[in-house]
Write a protein that holds these residues in place. Structure first.
Motif, PDB file in Angstrom:
ATOM      1  N   ASP A 153     -10.353  -7.489  15.230  1.00  0.00           N
ATOM      2  CA  ASP A 153     -11.204  -6.904  16.278  1.00  0.00           C
ATOM      3  C   ASP A 153     -11.546  -5.432  16.049  1.00  0.00           C
ATOM      4  N   PHE A 154     -11.158  -4.851  14.918  1.00  0.00           N
ATOM      5  CA  PHE A 154     -11.566  -3.490  14.610  1.00  0.00           C
ATOM      6  C   PHE A 154     -12.844  -3.545  13.773  1.00  0.00           C
ATOM      7  N   PRO A 155     -13.811  -2.659  14.028  1.00  0.00           N
ATOM      8  CA  PRO A 155     -15.099  -2.759  13.343  1.00  0.00           C
ATOM      9  C   PRO A 155     -15.057  -2.351  11.874  1.00  0.00           C
ATOM     10  N   ALA A 156     -14.000  -1.690  11.444  1.00  0.00           N
ATOM     11  CA  ALA A 156     -13.909  -1.227  10.057  1.00  0.00           C
ATOM     12  C   ALA A 156     -12.437  -1.127   9.673  1.00  0.00           C
ATOM     13  N   PRO A 157     -12.127  -1.205   8.366  1.00  0.00           N
ATOM     14  CA  PRO A 157     -10.739  -1.057   7.919  1.00  0.00           C
ATOM     15  C   PRO A 157     -10.199   0.337   8.223  1.00  0.00           C
ATOM     16  N   ILE A 158      -8.878   0.420   8.340  1.00  0.00           N
ATOM     17  CA  ILE A 158      -8.171   1.684   8.519  1.00  0.00           C
ATOM     18  C   ILE A 158      -7.754   2.197   7.148  1.00  0.00           C
ATOM     19  N   TRP A 159      -8.061   3.464   6.875  1.00  0.00           N
ATOM     20  CA  TRP A 159      -7.650   4.097   5.630  1.00  0.00           C
ATOM     21  C   TRP A 159      -6.315   4.807   5.828  1.00  0.00           C
ATOM     22  N   LEU A 160      -5.380   4.565   4.906  1.00  0.00           N
ATOM     23  CA  LEU A 160      -4.085   5.225   4.918  1.00  0.00           C
ATOM     24  C   LEU A 160      -3.761   5.675   3.497  1.00  0.00           C
ATOM     25  N   ARG A 161      -2.931   6.693   3.373  1.00  0.00           N
ATOM     26  CA  ARG A 161      -2.515   7.178   2.064  1.00  0.00           C
ATOM     27  C   ARG A 161      -1.110   6.674   1.760  1.00  0.00           C
ATOM     28  N   GLY A 162      -0.988   5.889   0.688  1.00  0.00           N
ATOM     29  CA  GLY A 162       0.309   5.355   0.324  1.00  0.00           C
ATOM     30  C   GLY A 162       1.303   6.455  -0.001  1.00  0.00           C
ATOM     31  N   GLY A 163       2.570   6.217   0.332  1.00  0.00           N
ATOM     32  CA  GLY A 163       3.610   7.183   0.029  1.00  0.00           C
ATOM     33  C   GLY A 163       3.606   8.408   0.908  1.00  0.00           C
ATOM     34  N   THR A 164       2.911   8.352   2.045  1.00  0.00           N
ATOM     35  CA  THR A 164       2.860   9.482   2.978  1.00  0.00           C
ATOM     36  C   THR A 164       3.321   9.010   4.355  1.00  0.00           C
ATOM     37  N   VAL A 165       3.218   9.912   5.328  1.00  0.00           N
ATOM     38  CA  VAL A 165       3.582   9.546   6.695  1.00  0.00           C
ATOM     39  C   VAL A 165       2.455   8.809   7.409  1.00  0.00           C
ATOM     40  N   ASP A 166       1.345   8.531   6.720  1.00  0.00           N
ATOM     41  CA  ASP A 166       0.213   7.877   7.385  1.00  0.00           C
ATOM     42  C   ASP A 166       0.600   6.554   8.017  1.00  0.00           C
ATOM     43  N   THR A 167       1.478   5.792   7.360  1.00  0.00           N
ATOM     44  CA  THR A 167       1.874   4.504   7.930  1.00  0.00           C
ATOM     45  C   THR A 167       2.663   4.702   9.220  1.00  0.00           C
TER      46      THR A 167
ATOM     47  N   GLY B 210       0.808  -1.209   0.000  1.00  0.00           N
ATOM     48  CA  GLY B 210       0.000   0.000   0.000  1.00  0.00           C
ATOM     49  C   GLY B 210       0.837   1.251   0.000  1.00  0.00           C
ATOM     50  N   ASP B 211       1.924   1.247   0.759  1.00  0.00           N
ATOM     51  CA  ASP B 211       2.756   2.443   0.838  1.00  0.00           C
ATOM     52  C   ASP B 211       3.437   2.726  -0.497  1.00  0.00           C
ATOM     53  N   HIS B 212       3.759   1.673  -1.246  1.00  0.00           N
ATOM     54  CA  HIS B 212       4.404   1.871  -2.543  1.00  0.00           C
ATOM     55  C   HIS B 212       3.413   2.266  -3.636  1.00  0.00           C
ATOM     56  N   SER B 213       2.122   2.066  -3.379  1.00  0.00           N
ATOM     57  CA  SER B 213       1.135   2.385  -4.408  1.00  0.00           C
ATOM     58  C   SER B 213       0.912   3.879  -4.564  1.00  0.00           C
ATOM     59  N   ARG B 214       1.204   4.652  -3.510  1.00  0.00           N
ATOM     60  CA  ARG B 214       0.972   6.093  -3.479  1.00  0.00           C
ATOM     61  C   ARG B 214      -0.498   6.438  -3.713  1.00  0.00           C
ATOM     62  N   LYS B 215      -1.380   5.542  -3.330  1.00  0.00           N
ATOM     63  CA  LYS B 215      -2.819   5.779  -3.399  1.00  0.00           C
ATOM     64  C   LYS B 215      -3.414   5.399  -2.042  1.00  0.00           C
ATOM     65  N   PRO B 216      -4.596   5.924  -1.712  1.00  0.00           N
ATOM     66  CA  PRO B 216      -5.247   5.483  -0.470  1.00  0.00           C
ATOM     67  C   PRO B 216      -5.504   3.974  -0.505  1.00  0.00           C
ATOM     68  N   PHE B 217      -5.276   3.333   0.618  1.00  0.00           N
ATOM     69  CA  PHE B 217      -5.536   1.901   0.727  1.00  0.00           C
ATOM     70  C   PHE B 217      -6.083   1.603   2.110  1.00  0.00           C
ATOM     71  N   THR B 218      -6.663   0.423   2.249  1.00  0.00           N
ATOM     72  CA  THR B 218      -7.251   0.045   3.537  1.00  0.00           C
ATOM     73  C   THR B 218      -6.456  -1.083   4.169  1.00  0.00           C
ATOM     74  N   LEU B 219      -6.475  -1.085   5.490  1.00  0.00           N
ATOM     75  CA  LEU B 219      -5.787  -2.098   6.285  1.00  0.00           C
ATOM     76  C   LEU B 219      -6.786  -2.665   7.274  1.00  0.00           C
ATOM     77  N   THR B 220      -7.025  -3.962   7.205  1.00  0.00           N
ATOM     78  CA  THR B 220      -7.967  -4.617   8.106  1.00  0.00           C
ATOM     79  C   THR B 220      -7.217  -5.178   9.308  1.00  0.00           C
ATOM     80  N   LEU B 221      -7.659  -4.805  10.510  1.00  0.00           N
ATOM     81  CA  LEU B 221      -7.022  -5.258  11.740  1.00  0.00           C
ATOM     82  C   LEU B 221      -7.981  -6.147  12.529  1.00  0.00           C
TER      83      LEU B 221
END
Length: 267
Positions: free
Chosen positions: A47-61, A34-45
């Motif tokens: 026990d979390f009720p919904a995926p986490i949205w992060l922006r690839g290629g940013t400090v979001d990770t 996801g980080d290499h895609s440089r696009k928003p992506f989701t991460l499923t964890l």
């Protein structure tokens, strides 16, 4: 080549330790791709009720790592954290709803952390940057006790503007002036209610926040703050906070980049 392989194996090992032999490697691979895609992506964890949205290629990770993986707002294993939990439980038992104010919400991950740890609390998450807000709305949609506010925090109700719009998404700074961002005081946000937690990560604006109108400290149980003297050497960024907090009995805990000031006395 060997160094890159070792780094990758260390990364997989870390996430495996955090989330187990099945979810850990899956999360490591998803973050890498996801980080290499440089696009928003989701991460499923788990026990979390919904995926986490992060922006690839940013400090979001990195924000994800600090807040939800390394759990840098978690002081539950300290005496101060246990006392905070007692006060939270006492508020609920009395019929009151605990209030948490998240100053510098970024993409909403700290709001998720507090919503999961204190599910009966009302959480007001304040963020000035529109690009961060767009991701935060997605991340916080599954948490009805979190209200996202477009604005900044200041010592007076003042118009603000972002002085470094080209900075990394977690490093935006606001200043007072001819801007379109609404500056809220803590009193405005809390409307005079007792506050369980005020979390403050506002890239040096704590210098303005604590220079006046600080009566809200008297009705706050915990201030979680990242200070930024390291970012602004010789600017005295932390001095207004230190002067303000010195007038109130308190105990201090520390985790990661954050200091946690538990207000002492009867609550």
């Amino acid at each position: 080549m060997l160094a890159r392989v070792k780094s990758w194996l260390d990364t997989v090992s870390y996430w495996t330790e955090q989330y187990g032999p099945i979810d850990g490697p899956r999360i490591a691979v998803r973050l890498k791709l996801g980080d290499h895609s440089r696009k928003p992506f989701t991460l499923t964890l788990p026990d979390f009720p919904a995926p986490i949205w992060l922006r690839g290629g940013t400090v979001d990770t990195r924000v994800f790592f600090h807040v939800l993986a390394a759990k840098e707002y978690d002081i539950s294993d300290t005496a101060q954290g246990k006392e905070l939990r007692r006060r939270y439980d006492a508020l609920i038992a009395s019929g009151a709803q605990p209030l948490i104010i998240d100053c510098g919400a970024n993409i909403g991950l700290s709001g998720i952390w507090y919503a999961r740890q204190f599910p009966e609390a009302e959480i007001i998450a304040v963020e000035p940057d529109q690009s961060n807000l767009e991701i935060a709305f997605k991340n916080l949609a599954a948490y009805p006790n979190v209200r996202l506010v477009n604005g900044g925090v200041w010592n007076t109700p003042s118009p603000l503007f972002i002085v470094n719009p080209d900075a990394d998404a977690w490093a935006f700074r606001v200043e007072e002036g001819e801007g379109t961002i609404v500056g809220f005081t803590i009193d405005q946000l809390s409307q005079g209610r007792p506050i369980l937690i005020v979390k403050i990560d506002i890239e040096g604006a704590e210098k303005a926040l604590f220079r006046s109108n600080i009566g809200w400290i008297d009705r706050t149980d915990l201030i979680a703050i990242e200070l930024h003297d390291w970012l602004f050497p010789k600017a005295g960024t932390s001095q207004p906070f230190m002067r303000a907090i010195a007038g109130h009995p308190h105990e201090v805990a520390m985790r990661g980049e954050n200091l946690f000031f538990l207000m002492s006395g009867e609550r």
